[in-house]
Motif scaffolding. Structure first.
Motif, mmCIF file in Angstrom:
data_model
loop_
_atom_site.group_PDB
_atom_site.id
_atom_site.type_symbol
_atom_site.label_atom_id
_atom_site.label_comp_id
_atom_site.label_asym_id
_atom_site.label_seq_id
_atom_site.Cartn_x
_atom_site.Cartn_y
_atom_site.Cartn_z
ATOM 1 N N ASP A 56 0.846 -1.222 0.000
ATOM 2 C CA ASP A 56 0.000 0.000 0.000
ATOM 3 C C ASP A 56 0.866 1.252 0.000
ATOM 4 O OD1 ASP A 56 -2.313 -1.465 0.101
ATOM 5 O OD2 ASP A 56 -2.436 -1.440 2.292
ATOM 6 N N LEU A 57 1.922 1.208 0.817
ATOM 7 C CA LEU A 57 2.814 2.358 0.949
ATOM 8 C C LEU A 57 3.503 2.639 -0.386
ATOM 9 C CD1 LEU A 57 4.127 4.433 2.884
ATOM 10 C CD2 LEU A 57 5.892 2.731 3.335
ATOM 11 N N ILE A 58 4.010 1.551 -1.050
ATOM 12 C CA ILE A 58 4.712 1.707 -2.326
ATOM 13 C C ILE A 58 3.764 2.255 -3.392
ATOM 14 C CG2 ILE A 58 5.812 0.408 -4.222
ATOM 15 C CD1 ILE A 58 6.991 -1.374 -1.851
ATOM 16 N N SER A 59 2.579 1.699 -3.430
ATOM 17 C CA SER A 59 1.621 2.180 -4.456
ATOM 18 C C SER A 59 1.224 3.629 -4.194
ATOM 19 C CB SER A 59 0.378 1.278 -4.523
ATOM 20 O OG SER A 59 -0.355 1.415 -3.330
ATOM 21 N N TYR A 60 1.092 4.030 -2.906
ATOM 22 C CA TYR A 60 0.758 5.431 -2.558
ATOM 23 C C TYR A 60 1.875 6.353 -3.025
ATOM 24 C CZ TYR A 60 -0.009 9.630 0.170
ATOM 25 O OH TYR A 60 -0.176 10.933 0.543
ATOM 26 N N VAL A 61 3.155 5.919 -2.709
ATOM 27 C CA VAL A 61 4.300 6.761 -3.081
ATOM 28 C C VAL A 61 4.402 6.858 -4.609
ATOM 29 C CG1 VAL A 61 6.844 6.880 -3.021
ATOM 30 C CG2 VAL A 61 5.563 6.338 -0.948
ATOM 31 N N ASN A 62 4.198 5.738 -5.286
ATOM 32 C CA ASN A 62 4.271 5.731 -6.755
ATOM 33 C C ASN A 62 3.260 6.677 -7.403
ATOM 34 O OD1 ASN A 62 6.389 4.038 -6.984
ATOM 35 N ND2 ASN A 62 5.156 2.173 -7.167
ATOM 36 N N THR A 63 2.092 6.715 -6.862
ATOM 37 C CA THR A 63 1.040 7.541 -7.480
ATOM 38 C C THR A 63 1.138 9.013 -7.099
ATOM 39 O OG1 THR A 63 -0.443 6.881 -5.700
ATOM 40 C CG2 THR A 63 -0.675 5.727 -7.800
ATOM 41 N N ASN A 64 1.666 9.296 -5.878
ATOM 42 C CA ASN A 64 1.626 10.687 -5.396
ATOM 43 C C ASN A 64 2.972 11.411 -5.407
ATOM 44 O OD1 ASN A 64 -1.225 11.111 -4.494
ATOM 45 N ND2 ASN A 64 -0.719 9.276 -3.350
ATOM 46 N N VAL A 65 4.063 10.708 -5.436
ATOM 47 C CA VAL A 65 5.375 11.373 -5.346
ATOM 48 C C VAL A 65 6.222 10.942 -6.541
ATOM 49 C CG1 VAL A 65 7.388 11.799 -3.859
ATOM 50 C CG2 VAL A 65 5.179 11.196 -2.839
ATOM 51 N N SER A 66 6.916 11.929 -7.122
ATOM 52 C CA SER A 66 7.762 11.592 -8.277
ATOM 53 C C SER A 66 9.127 11.055 -7.809
ATOM 54 C CB SER A 66 7.942 12.855 -9.128
ATOM 55 O OG SER A 66 8.696 13.790 -8.404
ATOM 56 N N GLU A 67 9.854 10.478 -8.703
ATOM 57 C CA GLU A 67 11.163 9.895 -8.362
ATOM 58 C C GLU A 67 12.132 10.985 -7.927
ATOM 59 O OE1 GLU A 67 12.469 7.667 -11.746
ATOM 60 O OE2 GLU A 67 11.146 5.982 -11.271
ATOM 61 N N TYR A 68 12.036 12.104 -8.573
ATOM 62 C CA TYR A 68 12.919 13.231 -8.238
ATOM 63 C C TYR A 68 12.687 13.688 -6.797
ATOM 64 C CZ TYR A 68 15.059 17.842 -8.443
ATOM 65 O OH TYR A 68 15.833 18.948 -8.164
ATOM 66 N N GLU A 69 11.408 13.720 -6.394
ATOM 67 C CA GLU A 69 11.092 14.123 -5.011
ATOM 68 C C GLU A 69 11.661 13.121 -4.005
ATOM 69 O OE1 GLU A 69 6.950 16.735 -5.310
ATOM 70 O OE2 GLU A 69 6.850 14.541 -5.583
ATOM 71 N N ILE A 70 11.602 11.821 -4.397
ATOM 72 C CA ILE A 70 12.162 10.782 -3.496
ATOM 73 C C ILE A 70 13.688 10.948 -3.411
ATOM 74 C CG2 ILE A 70 12.517 8.273 -3.232
ATOM 75 C CD1 ILE A 70 9.817 7.964 -4.752
ATOM 76 N N TYR A 71 14.270 11.258 -4.561
ATOM 77 C CA TYR A 71 15.722 11.483 -4.605
ATOM 78 C C TYR A 71 16.100 12.651 -3.689
ATOM 79 C CZ TYR A 71 20.265 12.937 -6.433
ATOM 80 O OH TYR A 71 21.572 13.352 -6.526
ATOM 81 N N LEU A 72 15.369 13.740 -3.815
ATOM 82 C CA LEU A 72 15.641 14.907 -2.978
ATOM 83 C C LEU A 72 15.461 14.595 -1.499
ATOM 84 C CD1 LEU A 72 13.936 17.888 -4.923
ATOM 85 C CD2 LEU A 72 16.381 17.506 -4.612
ATOM 86 N N ALA A 73 14.386 13.843 -1.196
ATOM 87 C CA ALA A 73 14.069 13.535 0.202
ATOM 88 C C ALA A 73 15.133 12.619 0.823
ATOM 89 C CB ALA A 73 12.698 12.863 0.295
ATOM 90 N N THR A 74 15.708 11.763 0.049
ATOM 91 C CA THR A 74 16.692 10.849 0.607
ATOM 92 C C THR A 74 18.097 11.442 0.698
ATOM 93 O OG1 THR A 74 16.931 9.924 -1.588
ATOM 94 C CG2 THR A 74 15.535 8.685 -0.062
ATOM 95 N N HIS A 75 18.374 12.448 -0.130
ATOM 96 C CA HIS A 75 19.722 13.021 -0.117
ATOM 97 C C HIS A 75 19.861 14.252 0.740
ATOM 98 C CE1 HIS A 75 20.379 10.218 -3.409
ATOM 99 N NE2 HIS A 75 21.692 10.398 -3.206
ATOM 100 N N TYR A 76 18.803 14.767 1.347
ATOM 101 C CA TYR A 76 18.935 15.952 2.225
ATOM 102 C C TYR A 76 18.395 15.663 3.622
ATOM 103 C CZ TYR A 76 20.177 18.566 -1.922
ATOM 104 O OH TYR A 76 20.831 19.001 -3.042
#
Lengths: 185, 151
Positions: free
Chosen positions: B131-151
């Motif tokens: 559920d979490l993965i599907s929520y993230v896939n639909t609502n957050v872009s890869e770039y946002e995940i990249y930014l969130a993990t690197h800062y």
């Protein structure tokens, strides 16, 4: 038709009888009021204007007449006030200074084509015109109209004592003027 | 003070004069007076309604202006009021009602039951990893995940 003024006053206050009662009132009092006004304003044309204004005022305010005084004194009072108002407004219109009032009235007398008196009557009128306004009114009302002091008191709103004093002073002044003028004639 | 009989003593010259009216009037003046007065009186009676007309005449421009404003008001404000303010009114009413409801609910809850409500396990949302993965896939872009993990 009307034996006394009470019936006349009662009819003047009724809408349906007012015209006829007013016509009666005009016929009954027009001459007396005219001569009273004429002695104040002197000139016939002016007296005619003031008499008409007096009756129009009577027509307008007869509903307010409470009958505390007689109709006759009430009418005289209105006529006197209208005459004095007329003289004062004329004085203002012709820029007459207060101390030149008698001269202004004298000119009115001289220019009146309907003055029919002789030389001595003219002198008497001149003497009367030289009196102060209140004394002139009192003198005319007592000497010519022979009005009672009580009635005069209601018309002029002045005490009987003050009126008697005014007449006394007026008579003395008129007499002095006549003596002087008759000696010079 | 002065009786007419005493006039002789006080004013001998005056008392010598014949007491007469020195003024005259035009012929038939008094006979014609009533008719002339009647004419003036009729004119006077007519001036009363004329005075009212004059007031209306003076106020006419102002009255015209007022009528124009009234017309504009009717043409613009009335239709607006018919459509718009109803929505606004209902919205505000709703808001007011919600606020009131909320306050009454909060007031109705005592402190203990408020915390009990927060701690209630049924209130905690349980979700699986899918559920979490599907929520993230639909609502957050890869770039946002990249930014969130690197800062």
């Amino acid at each position: 038709m009307y034996n006394d003024d009470r019936g006349l006053i009662a009819d003047l206050k009724q809408e349906n009888k007012r015209d006829l009662a007013f016509h009666t009132l005009v016929n009954k009092y027009r001459e007396r009021l005219y001569w009273h006004i004429r002695k104040i304003v002197i000139n016939h044309e002016d007296a005619d204007d003031v008499l008409q204004n007096t009756f129009i005022k009577v027509w307008k305010s007869v509903g307010n007449f409470r009958g505390e005084s007689s109709l006759y004194t009430w009418l005289y009072r209105i006529a006197t006030n209208e005459s004095l108002t007329f003289i004062n407004s004329n004085k203002k219109r012709h820029f007459v200074p207060m101390n030149d009032v008698s001269e202004y009235m004298m000119n009115n007398l001289m220019s009146d084509p309907y003055f029919e008196g002789d030389k001595i009557q003219l002198k008497l009128q001149e003497a009367i015109l030289r009196l102060p306004e209140k004394q002139r009114l009192v003198f005319n009302m007592k000497y010519f109209d022979e009005m009672k002091y009580d009635d005069m008191s209601k018309v002029l709103d002045t005490s009987v004592g003050a009126l008697k004093a005014s007449f006394h002073h007026a008579v003395k002044k008129v007499e002095e003027y006549l003596k002087r003028e008759i000696n010079e004639m | 003070m002065v009786k007419m009989d005493d006039l002789k003593n006080i004013a001998p010259e005056l008392s010598k004069l014949k007491k007469e009216n020195p003024y005259g009037t035009p012929d038939n003046y008094f006979d014609n007076f009533s008719a002339r007065l009647q004419v003036k009186l009729e004119a006077e009676k007519r001036t009363i309604p004329e005075k009212q007309n004059r007031i209306i005449r003076i106020l006419k421009p102002a009255l015209g202006l007022a009528a124009s404003f009234a017309l504009i008001f009717m043409l613009v404000y009335w239709p607006l009021k018919s459509f718009m303010p109803n929505n606004v009114a209902s919205n505000t009413e709703e808001l007011e009602m919600n606020e009131l409801d909320y306050l009454s609910i909060v007031e109705g809850i005592d402190e203990n039951s408020f915390y009990a409500l927060l701690d209630e396990p049924s209130n905690s949302v349980e979700f699986s990893d899918e559920d979490l993965i599907s929520y993230v896939n639909t609502n957050v872009s890869e770039y946002e995940i990249y930014l969130a993990t690197h800062y």
